[in-house]
Motif scaffolding. Structure first.
Motif, mmCIF file in Angstrom:
data_model
loop_
_atom_site.group_PDB
_atom_site.id
_atom_site.type_symbol
_atom_site.label_atom_id
_atom_site.label_comp_id
_atom_site.label_asym_id
_atom_site.label_seq_id
_atom_site.Cartn_x
_atom_site.Cartn_y
_atom_site.Cartn_z
ATOM 1 N N ALA A 47 0.818 -1.194 0.000
ATOM 2 C CA ALA A 47 0.000 0.000 0.000
ATOM 3 C C ALA A 47 0.855 1.247 0.000
ATOM 4 C CB ALA A 47 -0.877 0.004 1.233
ATOM 5 N N LEU A 48 0.253 2.368 -0.408
ATOM 6 C CA LEU A 48 1.003 3.615 -0.412
ATOM 7 C C LEU A 48 1.160 4.161 0.995
ATOM 8 C CD1 LEU A 48 -0.627 6.683 -0.319
ATOM 9 C CD2 LEU A 48 -2.063 5.305 -1.807
ATOM 10 N N ASP A 49 0.325 3.772 1.898
ATOM 11 C CA ASP A 49 0.450 4.239 3.282
ATOM 12 C C ASP A 49 0.085 3.073 4.194
ATOM 13 O OD1 ASP A 49 0.140 5.358 5.820
ATOM 14 O OD2 ASP A 49 -0.326 7.308 4.949
ATOM 15 N N SER A 50 1.111 2.367 4.652
ATOM 16 C CA SER A 50 0.902 1.118 5.384
ATOM 17 C C SER A 50 0.006 1.297 6.599
ATOM 18 C CB SER A 50 2.246 0.562 5.841
ATOM 19 O OG SER A 50 3.135 0.454 4.774
ATOM 20 N N ALA A 51 0.295 2.269 7.424
ATOM 21 C CA ALA A 51 -0.425 2.401 8.686
ATOM 22 C C ALA A 51 -1.909 2.662 8.463
ATOM 23 C CB ALA A 51 0.184 3.526 9.512
ATOM 24 N N LEU A 52 -2.234 3.525 7.507
ATOM 25 C CA LEU A 52 -3.627 3.846 7.262
ATOM 26 C C LEU A 52 -4.389 2.637 6.744
ATOM 27 C CD1 LEU A 52 -3.383 7.381 5.649
ATOM 28 C CD2 LEU A 52 -4.331 6.801 7.869
ATOM 29 N N ILE A 53 -3.784 1.895 5.825
ATOM 30 C CA ILE A 53 -4.465 0.749 5.238
ATOM 31 C C ILE A 53 -4.697 -0.327 6.290
ATOM 32 C CG2 ILE A 53 -4.170 -1.155 3.612
ATOM 33 C CD1 ILE A 53 -2.869 0.880 1.771
ATOM 34 N N VAL A 54 -3.675 -0.595 7.070
ATOM 35 C CA VAL A 54 -3.834 -1.610 8.108
ATOM 36 C C VAL A 54 -4.899 -1.177 9.098
ATOM 37 C CG1 VAL A 54 -2.672 -2.816 9.975
ATOM 38 C CG2 VAL A 54 -1.487 -2.442 7.839
ATOM 39 N N ILE A 107 4.442 8.613 -0.946
ATOM 40 C CA ILE A 107 4.517 9.759 -1.861
ATOM 41 C C ILE A 107 3.456 10.805 -1.556
ATOM 42 C CG2 ILE A 107 3.044 8.654 -3.598
ATOM 43 C CD1 ILE A 107 4.799 10.020 -5.730
ATOM 44 N N LEU A 108 2.292 10.397 -1.066
ATOM 45 C CA LEU A 108 1.239 11.379 -0.787
ATOM 46 C C LEU A 108 1.497 12.177 0.480
ATOM 47 C CD1 LEU A 108 -2.077 9.658 -1.867
ATOM 48 C CD2 LEU A 108 -0.521 11.106 -3.161
ATOM 49 N N VAL A 120 -11.451 -2.778 -14.285
ATOM 50 C CA VAL A 120 -11.402 -1.558 -13.476
ATOM 51 C C VAL A 120 -10.585 -1.806 -12.214
ATOM 52 C CG1 VAL A 120 -12.755 0.101 -12.156
ATOM 53 C CG2 VAL A 120 -13.596 -0.704 -14.370
ATOM 54 N N ARG A 121 -10.823 -2.944 -11.566
ATOM 55 C CA ARG A 121 -10.074 -3.249 -10.351
ATOM 56 C C ARG A 121 -8.583 -3.415 -10.637
ATOM 57 N NH1 ARG A 121 -11.591 -8.102 -8.704
ATOM 58 N NH2 ARG A 121 -13.366 -8.497 -10.081
ATOM 59 N N THR A 122 -8.255 -3.965 -11.803
ATOM 60 C CA THR A 122 -6.843 -4.093 -12.178
ATOM 61 C C THR A 122 -6.205 -2.723 -12.338
ATOM 62 O OG1 THR A 122 -7.213 -6.218 -13.286
ATOM 63 C CG2 THR A 122 -5.238 -4.968 -13.920
ATOM 64 N N GLY A 123 -6.923 -1.799 -12.970
ATOM 65 C CA GLY A 123 -6.393 -0.446 -13.123
ATOM 66 C C GLY A 123 -6.203 0.247 -11.790
ATOM 67 N N VAL A 124 -7.153 0.049 -10.880
ATOM 68 C CA VAL A 124 -7.037 0.625 -9.534
ATOM 69 C C VAL A 124 -5.813 0.056 -8.830
ATOM 70 C CG1 VAL A 124 -8.096 0.712 -7.254
ATOM 71 C CG2 VAL A 124 -9.488 1.133 -9.284
ATOM 72 N N ARG A 125 -5.645 -1.260 -8.904
ATOM 73 C CA ARG A 125 -4.493 -1.894 -8.258
ATOM 74 C C ARG A 125 -3.187 -1.382 -8.850
ATOM 75 N NH1 ARG A 125 -2.592 -2.347 -4.359
ATOM 76 N NH2 ARG A 125 -4.587 -3.173 -3.635
ATOM 77 N N ASN A 126 -3.120 -1.271 -10.164
ATOM 78 C CA ASN A 126 -1.903 -0.763 -10.802
ATOM 79 C C ASN A 126 -1.588 0.650 -10.330
ATOM 80 O OD1 ASN A 126 -1.577 -3.126 -12.280
ATOM 81 N ND2 ASN A 126 -2.572 -2.315 -14.113
ATOM 82 N N GLY A 127 -2.622 1.488 -10.239
ATOM 83 C CA GLY A 127 -2.402 2.862 -9.803
ATOM 84 C C GLY A 127 -1.906 2.939 -8.373
ATOM 85 N N LEU A 128 -2.477 2.139 -7.487
ATOM 86 C CA LEU A 128 -2.043 2.135 -6.095
ATOM 87 C C LEU A 128 -0.615 1.602 -5.965
ATOM 88 C CD1 LEU A 128 -5.342 0.863 -4.455
ATOM 89 C CD2 LEU A 128 -4.347 3.147 -4.201
ATOM 90 N N ASP A 129 -0.303 0.563 -6.723
ATOM 91 C CA ASP A 129 1.056 0.027 -6.704
ATOM 92 C C ASP A 129 2.058 1.070 -7.191
ATOM 93 O OD1 ASP A 129 0.345 -2.422 -5.690
ATOM 94 O OD2 ASP A 129 0.303 -3.443 -7.635
ATOM 95 N N LEU A 150 -7.115 8.438 3.229
ATOM 96 C CA LEU A 150 -7.958 7.413 3.836
ATOM 97 C C LEU A 150 -8.788 6.682 2.787
ATOM 98 C CD1 LEU A 150 -9.206 9.244 7.054
ATOM 99 C CD2 LEU A 150 -7.773 7.200 6.975
ATOM 100 N N GLY A 151 -9.278 7.422 1.801
ATOM 101 C CA GLY A 151 -10.060 6.809 0.746
ATOM 102 C C GLY A 151 -9.248 5.818 -0.067
ATOM 103 N N LEU A 152 -8.047 6.208 -0.438
ATOM 104 C CA LEU A 152 -7.173 5.307 -1.183
ATOM 105 C C LEU A 152 -6.799 4.096 -0.343
ATOM 106 C CD1 LEU A 152 -4.844 7.912 -2.936
ATOM 107 C CD2 LEU A 152 -6.482 6.388 -4.051
ATOM 108 N N ALA A 153 -6.579 4.326 0.953
ATOM 109 C CA ALA A 153 -6.245 3.218 1.842
ATOM 110 C C ALA A 153 -7.391 2.223 1.921
ATOM 111 C CB ALA A 153 -5.910 3.757 3.238
ATOM 112 N N ALA A 154 -8.610 2.738 1.994
ATOM 113 C CA ALA A 154 -9.775 1.867 2.076
ATOM 114 C C ALA A 154 -9.925 1.035 0.811
ATOM 115 C CB ALA A 154 -11.027 2.704 2.312
#
Length: 284
Positions: free
Chosen positions: A3-10, A189-190, A86-95, A203-207
């Motif tokens: 994830a782009l922000d480990s603590a928030l996602i967890v 990065i954010l 769509v989910r693949t694109g979302v995953r690629n963007g987050l990665d 938070l939205g991206l983490a969710a």
């Protein structure tokens, strides 16, 4: 974490939903899921101190209940509501957003070849790949993704893991990787001030990251709970092994993880009580 922000996602439930994946430092760069034989073995792989096992087991049960009541239903709704493309694109963007943090840790670990691959992936996917929505570097240039975090960096320089702990909501960890998660939460990065990413956006991206990971690995996680004699011990063993692999430089992707139902190498047939292989296995 991938994830782009480990603590928030967890904190939003990724680790609660899929503790073995979160424990590995994310669904990237982990060792393969264990076979039936390895799942129920008490003498495989590296070991770790677990002086708080009684408390840890209680917290593990709490997290499983949270997953059943909240995280899995939300993840399944997410999977049904969005097409796979769509989910693949979302995953690629987050990665792609996580690549700079991986690059930083690659450099800190002295793994400059890995760092070069990470830098190339980020540049190519951020431009030709339309802000990372398409993994052009992986699909067209044979530059596979890998994940690196600060806990791995500390291990690279000889910092031991310390006792195993199972943190409410956050899932499996140890002293070293707990510190690493805190650092990673500030180096995404954010968190760069000039990008002006709001807390709500992060938070939205983490969710979304947590939901996507939980949905992607639903079948293997169900299989883990089905076949493991002691799921808690299996998660702990998987955590320890996968983190040891990361520290030693292993960069296996979760896309390469086998099905739980695959028989152990050299076995004459499926393990007792197994069913035909299921498809599957994210991820925070």
């Amino acid at each position: 974490m991938r994830a782009l922000d480990s603590a928030l996602i967890v904190a939003l439930g990724l680790a609660a939903a899929s503790p073995a994946l979160a424990a590995s430092g994310g669904p990237g760069a982990t060792s393969a899921f264990p076979s039936h034989e390895a799942i129920n073995s008490k003498a495989t792989g590296p070991t770790i101190e677990d002086p708080f096992e009684k408390v840890n087991r209680g917290l593990y049960s709490f997290n499983k209940g949270l997953d059943r009541a909240v995280m899995r239903p939300l993840a399944m709704t997410y999977r049904r509501g969005l097409p796979k493309t769509v989910r693949t694109g979302v995953r690629n963007g987050l990665d792609n957003l996580d690549e700079p943090n991986t690059l930083m840790n690659d450099v800190l670990q002295g793994r400059f070849k890995d760092g070069g691959v990470t830098a190339a992936r980020f540049v190519v996917n951020s431009t030709i790949g339309v802000a990372g929505l398409f993994d052009v570097a992986g699909a067209k240039m044979n530059l596979p993704i890998h994940y690196s975090d600060f806990g791995q960096t500390l291990g690279r320089y000889g910092v031991g893991p310390g006792p195993y702990v199972y943190v409410p909501v956050f899932g499996p960890s140890d002293v070293r990787d707990g510190l690493g998660r805190v650092v990673d939460s500030f180096t995404g990065i954010l968190n760069i001030h000039d990008l002006h990413a709001t807390t709500a956006a992060r938070l939205g991206l983490a969710a979304v990251d947590g939901l996507d990971t939980r949905a992607e690995y639903d079948e293997p996680l169900k299989e883990l709970n089905r076949v493991a004699t002691d799921p808690y011990a299996t998660v702990r063993a998987f955590y320890v092994q996968s983190r040891a692999d990361k520290v030693s430089g292993g960069h296996k992707s979760v896309q390469d993880l086998p099905d739980f139902d695959a028989p152990p190498a050299g076995a004459a047939g499926p393990a007792q009580g197994s069913t035909p292989p299921s498809s599957g296995a994210t991820p925070h």
